[in-house]
Write a protein that holds these residues in place. Structure first.
Motif, short mmCIF file in Angstrom:
data_model
loop_
_atom_site.label_atom_id
_atom_site.label_comp_id
_atom_site.label_asym_id
_atom_site.label_seq_id
_atom_site.Cartn_x
_atom_site.Cartn_y
_atom_site.Cartn_z
N ALA A 56 0.81 -1.22 0.00
CA ALA A 56 0.00 0.00 0.00
C ALA A 56 0.85 1.27 0.00
N SER A 57 0.26 2.35 -0.49
CA SER A 57 0.90 3.66 -0.43
C SER A 57 0.39 4.49 0.74
N ALA A 184 -12.82 1.17 7.53
CA ALA A 184 -12.77 1.55 6.12
C ALA A 184 -13.75 0.75 5.27
N TRP A 185 -14.11 -0.44 5.69
CA TRP A 185 -14.96 -1.33 4.89
C TRP A 185 -16.21 -0.65 4.33
N PRO A 186 -17.02 0.05 5.15
CA PRO A 186 -18.23 0.65 4.59
C PRO A 186 -17.96 1.80 3.63
N ARG A 187 -16.75 2.32 3.60
CA ARG A 187 -16.44 3.48 2.77
C ARG A 187 -16.22 3.11 1.30
N TRP A 188 -16.00 1.84 1.03
CA TRP A 188 -15.74 1.44 -0.35
C TRP A 188 -17.04 1.43 -1.15
N GLN A 207 -6.99 7.27 -0.93
CA GLN A 207 -8.03 8.28 -0.88
C GLN A 207 -9.11 7.93 0.13
N ILE A 208 -9.34 6.64 0.34
CA ILE A 208 -10.35 6.21 1.30
C ILE A 208 -9.82 6.20 2.72
#
Length: 226
Positions: A56-57, A184-188, A207-208
């Motif tokens: 990941a970045s 983070a899961w619901p943000r996708w 970004q997320i």
């Protein structure tokens, strides 16, 4: 249609409905770090996880944002391995603590949920509890954040049919142990930015992740970031 065939179809339909219900992300349930002193000097961040962390970045971008917000140097160490689950994470807990981190970010839920080489939810919960306890024993003032990550697509949805309950373990443990939670899961919005069904495109993932992570971590260092 025979009785057995009808029962099988009913069972399969019920199982699919249960799987779908368990895999609904709901809304983000982030848990911010408890307020702490502002402090001075460098901050050491350890990220403990899987290939998601390794490639990941977002860790470097998060470190840059936290450094800019706090006016302090932020150093990132990644302790991550492809195909690792929370058993491996527990074995590495002493190594993480030895790096003298001020903040530890942990993600193993997606790997634990793999039906072929993961672990059962109960073991996942106990492994994560033991990881946190081992790090806190060596570093009592460390801030810890659990991270739910991304959904999965394609055939990986079958291999991780019960991913939702593993992410919910993180939500429960954050409350139980007083850890932070980046949910983070619901943000996708879907899996379009996850080309292989598991590993997100680094830019889309950053970004997320970065902005909400800064928001919930900052209070632990006596600041407001976002």
């Amino acid at each position: 249609m025979g009785r057995r065939a009808a029962l099988f179809i009913l069972f399969a339909a019920t199982a699919l409905a249960v799987m779908a219900a368990l895999s609904r992300p709901g809304v983000p349930q982030d848990r911010a770090l408890a307020p702490g002193p502002r402090g001075t000097g460098p901050i050491i961040v350890a990220v403990l996880g899987t290939s998601l962390t390794k490639r990941a970045s977002w860790p470097d971008r998060f470190a840059g944002g936290l450094s800019e917000c706090l006016g302090r140097e932020v150093q990132v160490t990644r302790v991550a391995r492809a195909n690792a689950n929370s058993r491996w994470g527990l074995a590495e807990a002493e190594r993480v603590a030895a790096s003298r981190p001020d903040l530890v970010l942990i993600e193993f839920a997606l790997a634990d949920a793999d039906l072929t080489d993961g672990v059962w939810p109960g073991e996942s919960r106990s492994n994560h509890r033991a990881i946190i306890e081992a790090i806190r024993e060596r570093r009592p003032d460390v801030r810890i954040v659990l991270m739910t990550t991304n959904p999965v697509g394609g055939l990986h949805r079958l291999k991780r049919a019960f991913l939702g309950p593993y992410y919910r373990v993180y939500r429960d443990l954050a409350d139980e142990l007083g850890a932070g939670l980046l949910d983070a899961w619901p943000r996708w919005p879907g899996t379009a930015s996850i080309p292989d069904g598991v590993h997100p495109a680094p830019e889309a993932e950053a970004q997320i992740v970065v902005s909400p992570l800064l928001t919930l971590v900052a209070p632990g260092f006596g600041a407001v970031c976002g």
